[in-house]
Write a protein that holds these residues in place. Structure first.
Motif, PDB file in Angstrom:
ATOM      1  N   HIS A   1      22.586   4.920 -17.724  1.00 26.06           N
ATOM      2  CA  HIS A   1      21.877   6.373 -18.135  1.00 26.06           C
ATOM      3  C   HIS A   1      21.490   6.869 -16.561  1.00 26.06           C
ATOM      4  N   PHE A   2      21.898   8.223 -16.695  1.00 22.74           N
ATOM      5  CA  PHE A   2      21.051   8.531 -15.396  1.00 22.74           C
ATOM      6  C   PHE A   2      20.162   9.207 -15.735  1.00 22.74           C
TER       7      PHE A   2
ATOM      8  N   LEU B   1      23.245   9.444 -27.467  1.00 16.61           N
ATOM      9  CA  LEU B   1      24.201  11.109 -27.488  1.00 16.61           C
ATOM     10  C   LEU B   1      24.048  12.234 -26.722  1.00 16.61           C
ATOM     11  N   MET B   2      23.084  11.750 -25.409  1.00 12.95           N
ATOM     12  CA  MET B   2      23.376  12.351 -24.136  1.00 12.95           C
ATOM     13  C   MET B   2      23.561  12.103 -22.566  1.00 12.95           C
ATOM     14  N   LYS B   3      23.998  10.407 -23.350  1.00 13.80           N
ATOM     15  CA  LYS B   3      25.409  10.318 -22.277  1.00 13.80           C
ATOM     16  C   LYS B   3      26.645  10.535 -22.641  1.00 13.80           C
ATOM     17  N   GLN B   4      26.334  10.052 -23.264  1.00  9.80           N
ATOM     18  CA  GLN B   4      28.524  10.219 -24.386  1.00  9.80           C
ATOM     19  C   GLN B   4      28.974  11.925 -24.193  1.00  9.80           C
ATOM     20  N   ARG B   5      27.629  13.150 -23.863  1.00  2.55           N
ATOM     21  CA  ARG B   5      27.451  13.981 -23.496  1.00  2.55           C
ATOM     22  C   ARG B   5      27.397  14.746 -22.130  1.00  2.55           C
ATOM     23  N   GLY B   6      27.423  13.868 -21.340  1.00  2.00           N
ATOM     24  CA  GLY B   6      26.892  14.379 -19.756  1.00  2.00           C
ATOM     25  C   GLY B   6      25.413  15.069 -19.758  1.00  2.00           C
ATOM     26  N   VAL B   7      24.646  14.704 -20.690  1.00  2.00           N
ATOM     27  CA  VAL B   7      23.320  15.324 -20.564  1.00  2.00           C
ATOM     28  C   VAL B   7      22.706  14.946 -19.417  1.00  2.00           C
ATOM     29  N   VAL B   8      22.121  15.320 -18.564  1.00  2.00           N
ATOM     30  CA  VAL B   8      20.914  14.555 -17.483  1.00  2.00           C
ATOM     31  C   VAL B   8      19.819  14.823 -18.333  1.00  2.00           C
TER      32      VAL B   8
END
Ligand code: NIG
Ligand code: FE
Length: 379
Positions: free
Chosen positions: A279-280, A246-253
């Motif tokens: 993932h970053f 979900l973080m990746k989808q929303r661009g949360v680092v």
């Protein structure tokens, strides 16, 4: 690398250097590896006193939560930090900013969180703006008043949350004392609902959001970071795969903190497959007197390799460009690209692999911020 007025105007192989860039003053890196200035995107820089007594207790088997419950941990640093006058705290901050710059760091995020009253939190944030200097790493301030419930509010955590939301956050924003709001979301700290209330207040005041999540257990913090549109979610030792997606989808680092894994005895996130899936993750020190008593970012990058399966090149990226992204500064710093600030670290190693493979006291021989040498022995 060529720069003018503190900004990069060209970067590439020397034989392609445009003629107009070849004029003017020049520096010879003498074979050193030139990498982007390092970005430490998660520190608790302003604190008074160390906690070596607790270190022994931890070694003997006490858990982070047990130490916190005994009145140790964060709250013991809070009472010492409250008692210290601002000039002394500023001296401490300058000292560790200087040490950090000697390792190649040119930008450093610094959280409050050892004040836990409007007055003491403001004192810390004022210290951060006071120590700002072109000859030290740039300081990006974060208000972390929601780090622990202070003793005066024990049993009344909601009242403390209301104080932060209604009084402190608007005041901090009005005075331009912080860019980010951070919240420690954990069973021993603040609940997800309290985080939602604080995040809303931060949003109203124009602060961007960071979260400490899933450090001691999977509390659904990664998913919460995605829900709230946080810029970064930090720690993540126990984050679920679903939350990370979900973080990746929303661009949360995601920000990984290897020292905290070691000192708080938490399993490091195994990042290999996630990195392969795109993932970053940034990597930072988490510098603080409890769970991460080291400001050595290059060592944290080495540990990201040994503990979380980063390649050295990925680790460097995690301590530069991705870390810049975790601070909303990816257009400004974190890589050697035209238009960005001329921030560089000169490393005495033939390659990134050679550099991060060895645990060295300090391989950095020069640190350049905004085109000026701020530390180093090379020139
Ligand atoms: O990031 N997790 C919460 N806060 C710090 C620890 C602070 C302390 O122990 O003083 C951390 O690990
Ligand atoms: Fe932290």
């Amino acid at each position: 690398v060529a720069w003018e007025g503190g900004r990069i105007t060209w970067a590439g192989p020397e034989q392609h250097l445009p003629r107009e860039c070849a004029q003017g003053e020049s520096f010879n890196a003498k074979g050193a590896l030139v990498v982007p200035g390092l970005v430490d995107c998660h520190t608790h820089l302003a604190f008074a006193g160390w906690r070596a007594d607790e270190f022994e207790l931890k070694v003997r088997g006490a858990s982070y939560a047990e130490i916190a419950k005994k009145g140790g941990g964060i709250l013991s640093t809070v009472s010492k930090t409250r008692a210290v006058p601002a000039p002394e705290l500023a001296e401490h901050c300058r000292r560790y900013l200087r040490k950090s710059s000697e390792l190649g760091v040119t930008t450093l995020e610094a959280k409050s969180g050892y004040g836990l009253s409007a007055e003491s939190e403001l004192k810390i944030l004022e210290v951060y703006s006071e120590v700002a200097s072109d000859s030290l790493p740039a300081v990006i301030p974060t208000v972390l008043a929601a780090h622990a419930v202070p003793l005066e509010f024990q049993g009344r955590a909601d009242d403390y949350v209301a104080l932060i939301a209604n009084e402190l956050i608007p005041e901090v924003a009005k005075r331009g004392l912080a860019k980010f709001l951070d919240i420690f979301v954990e069973e021993i700290a603040f609940s997800k609902n309290q985080a939602r209330i604080l995040a809303e207040a931060g949003k109203r005041s124009g602060l961007s959001l960071k979260l400490h999540v899933d450090q001691l257990g999977d509390g659904g913090g990664a998913a919460l970071a995605a829900e709230l549109g946080a810029v970064s979610a930090d720690h993540l030792e126990h984050a679920s795969l679903e939350g990370l997606r979900l973080m990746k989808q929303r661009g949360v680092v995601g920000v990984l903190l290897p020292f905290a894994c070691l000192y708080a005895k938490q399993p490091p996130l195994k990042a290999r497959q996630l990195l392969d899936e795109g993932h970053f993750f940034a990597v930072a020190t988490d510098f603080n007197p409890g769970s991460a008593p080291s400001y050595h970012l290059p060592l944290a990058l080495t540990l990201a390799c040994t503990m979380s399966q980063f390649t050295p090149a990925e680790a460097l990226n995690a301590g530069t460009l991705i870390a810049a992204r975790a601070l909303g500064l990816e257009g400004e710093v974190g890589s050697l690209e035209v238009g960005k600030r001329a921030d560089m670290a000169l490393i005495d190693a033939p390659s990134v692999n050679e550099w991060l493979y060895q645990m060295q006291p300090n391989a950095c021989v020069g640190t350049i911020r905004g085109g000026n040498l701020i530390s180093g022995s090379l020139f």
